[in-house]
Design a protein around this motif. Structure first.
Motif, PDB file in Angstrom:
ATOM      1  N   UNK A   7       0.846  -1.190   0.000  1.00  0.00           N
ATOM      2  CA  UNK A   7       0.000   0.000   0.000  1.00  0.00           C
ATOM      3  C   UNK A   7       0.881   1.239   0.000  1.00  0.00           C
ATOM      4  N   UNK A   9       0.989   5.519   0.229  1.00  0.00           N
ATOM      5  CA  UNK A   9       0.275   6.754   0.573  1.00  0.00           C
ATOM      6  C   UNK A   9       0.520   7.781  -0.530  1.00  0.00           C
ATOM      7  N   UNK A  44      -4.930   6.013  -0.915  1.00  0.00           N
ATOM      8  CA  UNK A  44      -4.062   4.878  -0.634  1.00  0.00           C
ATOM      9  C   UNK A  44      -4.143   3.956  -1.848  1.00  0.00           C
ATOM     10  N   UNK A  65       5.743   6.715   1.340  1.00  0.00           N
ATOM     11  CA  UNK A  65       5.419   5.956   2.541  1.00  0.00           C
ATOM     12  C   UNK A  65       4.653   4.719   2.101  1.00  0.00           C
ATOM     13  N   UNK A  66       5.199   3.552   2.402  1.00  0.00           N
ATOM     14  CA  UNK A  66       4.561   2.306   1.953  1.00  0.00           C
ATOM     15  C   UNK A  66       4.454   1.332   3.112  1.00  0.00           C
ATOM     16  N   UNK A  67       3.554   0.408   2.979  1.00  0.00           N
ATOM     17  CA  UNK A  67       3.452  -0.641   3.987  1.00  0.00           C
ATOM     18  C   UNK A  67       3.010  -1.926   3.307  1.00  0.00           C
TER      19      UNK A  67
ATOM     20  N   UNK B 375       4.436   9.296   8.374  1.00  0.00           N
ATOM     21  CA  UNK B 375       5.596   8.433   8.586  1.00  0.00           C
ATOM     22  C   UNK B 375       5.133   6.977   8.521  1.00  0.00           C
ATOM     23  N   UNK B 376       6.052   6.065   8.151  1.00  0.00           N
ATOM     24  CA  UNK B 376       5.652   4.659   8.011  1.00  0.00           C
ATOM     25  C   UNK B 376       4.902   4.123   9.237  1.00  0.00           C
ATOM     26  N   UNK B 379       1.271   4.936   9.090  1.00  0.00           N
ATOM     27  CA  UNK B 379       0.568   4.655   7.851  1.00  0.00           C
ATOM     28  C   UNK B 379      -0.141   3.318   7.929  1.00  0.00           C
ATOM     29  N   UNK B 380      -1.397   3.329   7.540  1.00  0.00           N
ATOM     30  CA  UNK B 380      -2.156   2.093   7.470  1.00  0.00           C
ATOM     31  C   UNK B 380      -2.766   2.011   6.081  1.00  0.00           C
TER      32      UNK B 380
END
Ligand SMILES: [Zn+2]
Lengths: 142, 432
Positions: A7, A9, A44, A65-67, B375-376, B379-380
């Protein structure tokens, strides 16, 4: 059966989406599926791709910013009722769905990506009802 | 350990009586010995007779840094040069330096407040003090030096710099306490780590000041040097280091209020703020002879708490400096400090993210927007939790600042980085 989803941002600015696809394209990473969740000023982007960890690394380096999160992918054949059956199974198993999105495949079946509050329980519930899940390895070659 | 229990733990009513008496003496002294203060007071129509208690402080004129520069070098002294036994000066980066003159009694006071500082950090005559502040015109070195001597500790007057020698003496002499700037402490910590000699050191605490530093920096120094790090607050204009000091509770610095009387004012209206509110710190010295200062505006933002500390001291405590009063914004009639926004954002992660405040005016109303980089750890992939994060930040800003801010979540690095002091505010209101 767990599939990693990346994901990202994104502010709602022109060109950012293109930048993401360029970074991934230049690295030879293929996108299998993607969806956008948007609010008025940010979004997102969620993608399923061939090398999520490499993609995470590259995009972080570029300042995104990634997850990574775990999702499940359900194969929904072109027969009615499969999706509603799946939703019923999950709600009976006490699994709640945070979000889901669908995309089509060449072989006529639709694929539905499900982000659940409990990924393992989601997988167990769907499999015990003989619903067809897609393996990570199958995701990238079509 | 408490160095001077009768002063540091004095009953509030007794402290007030003492302050009243000392304030009267000080006002008499400056009125009769300093042309500067006399003419200022006369301009305001105030005479020493009008000052009976500390509640009358508000009748007195303020003193600002430019007054000290304009009176260079000795214009603010209230004692004849024959009584001045020491001169210090600030290293003014612009214009003339600020000069401070001390009588013998002033030097005694200074040593006393520094001895309190060191005792509050658990030090005694059994300690070995390495003074790595610069010696000379700067107040850091000699201030710490005489305080540690008064404590009865063994003092190493090594002064600043020469890191290799610092570490060598620290090892060979078994220094237990370090005095220097927080940035030099970090530098030393890294050098010690690199040389791998921490196990050979007896260092257990440090007293750091003379520049602003964050709570984060404190933890970093404490972890890297494996010591307890204490903050010292001071200004050359007031006396030098020792105006206020940390105790072992580290929950605000105790002000030596029997010598330095603090006030917090609204930097715009110059009126005292409500107890506990943030504003500009103002000091009146009430025992100094050489160069007393009346209502000196420090330009530093902080708040005061009058509750008795867990350490047993009753003296008023000041919060760590939260910024400069020049940074204050007035939005929809409310005072807003960038440091308040920073403290709110700190609640949402390990470190405060980059942020930027935009103020503008639309339809005759101020707009207040805060851009916050995601910031990471914040982040969701779930949109609703991101919207919720935004809502929670807005709610916290509302409760801390008192007005609503529109929070906009932005991508990392989208807020411009400036070298040195980051510029946090863009005010596009055309009001003048
Ligand atoms: Zn205390």
């Amino acid at each position: 059966m767990i599939i990693q989803q990346l994901s990202i941002f994104l502010e709602n600015k022109t060109g950012r989406l293109t930048e993401v696809t360029q970074v991934l394209g230049q690295a030879g990473i293929n996108l299998s599926a993607f969806s956008m969740a948007e609010s008025s000023d940010f979004g997102i982007m969620r993608v399923i791709l061939s090398d999520p960890e490499k993609a995470q690394h590259l995009l972080t380096e570029k300042g995104f910013t990634v997850t990574l999160s775990d999702v499940v992918c359900l194969r929904v054949p072109n027969t009615p009722g499969t999706l509603s059956q799946a939703l019923l199974v999950l709600s009976e198993a006490g699994v709640s769905i945070e979000y889901m999105y669908a995309f089509a495949r060449k072989d006529d079946a639709a694929l539905v990506v499900i982000r659940a509050n409990d990924t393992q329980r989601c997988i167990d519930a769907l499999q015990s009802s003989n619903l067809n899940l897609v393996k990570a390895s199958e995701m990238y070659d079509f | 350990m408490i160095w001077n229990e009768s002063s540091e733990c004095m009953r509030p009513d007794e402290m007030r009586d003492l302050q009243n008496k000392r304030l009267r003496t000080t006002v008499e002294r400056v009125y009769h010995n300093s042309t500067f203060y006399r003419s200022r007071m006369q301009e305001m129509g105030v005479s020493p007779m009008d000052i009976e208690t500390i509640d009358d402080l508000v009748k007195l004129p303020f003193t600002v840094k430019t007054d000290l520069r304009d009176q260079y070098p000795f214009g603010l002294f209230s004692a004849p040069m024959s009584e001045i036994v020491r001169l210090h000066a600030s290293s003014g980066t612009t214009g003339k330096p600020i000069v401070a003159g001390y009588t013998r009694k002033d030097l005694g006071t200074w040593s006393e407040v520094m001895a309190r500082t060191f005792a509050a950090g658990g030090c005694s005559r059994n300690d070995i003090f390495q003074i790595a502040y610069g010696y000379g015109l700067f107040t850091g070195g000699l201030g710490a030096h005489y305080g540690a001597e008064m404590l009865g500790a063994s003092v190493i007057p090594i002064s600043a710099g020469n890191t290799e020698k610092q570490i060598q003496l620290m090892t060979d002499f078994g220094s237990t306490a370090l005095c220097c700037t927080p940035s030099y402490a970090l530098y030393l910590a890294e050098a010690i780590q690199e040389m791998g000699v921490r196990d050979k050191l007896k260092l257990r605490c440090g007293f750091f000041g003379a520049e602003p530093w964050t709570e984060e920096m404190r933890r970093e120094i404490e972890n890297k040097l494996k010591i307890k790090a204490f903050d010292i607050f001071g200004l050359t204009e007031i006396i030098g280091p020792g105006v206020a000091y940390d105790c072992e509770a580290q929950s605000g610095m105790h002000i030596n209020e029997d010598h330095f009387l603090p006030e917090i004012i609204n930097p715009q209206t110059l009126q005292p703020v409500a107890p506990g509110e943030i504003g500009e710190l103002v000091f009146t010295t009430i025992t100094k002879e050489g160069m007393p200062v009346i209502r000196y505006r420090t330009k530093d933002l902080t708040s005061l708490t009058y509750e008795t500390c867990s350490c047993g001291r009753t003296s008023v405590r000041m919060h760590k400096i939260m910024g400069r009063s020049d940074d204050m914004l007035i939005i929809r009639g409310v005072n807003v400090f960038p440091s308040q926004i920073e403290s709110v954002l700190l609640e949402f992660g390990e470190a405060a993210p980059h942020y930027h405040i935009f103020v503008d005016r639309a339809n005759n109303t101020d707009t207040f927007e805060v851009h916050v980089e995601v910031r990471p750890e914040n982040f969701s992939d779930d949109l609703s939790s991101m919207l919720n994060l935004r809502k929670r930040i807005e709610a916290r800003i509302q409760s801390v600042v008192g007005i609503h801010a529109q929070v906009k979540l932005v991508e990392p690095r989208s807020i411009e980085r400036s070298t040195g002091k980051a510029k946090r505010v863009t005010d596009n209101r055309k009001l003048y």
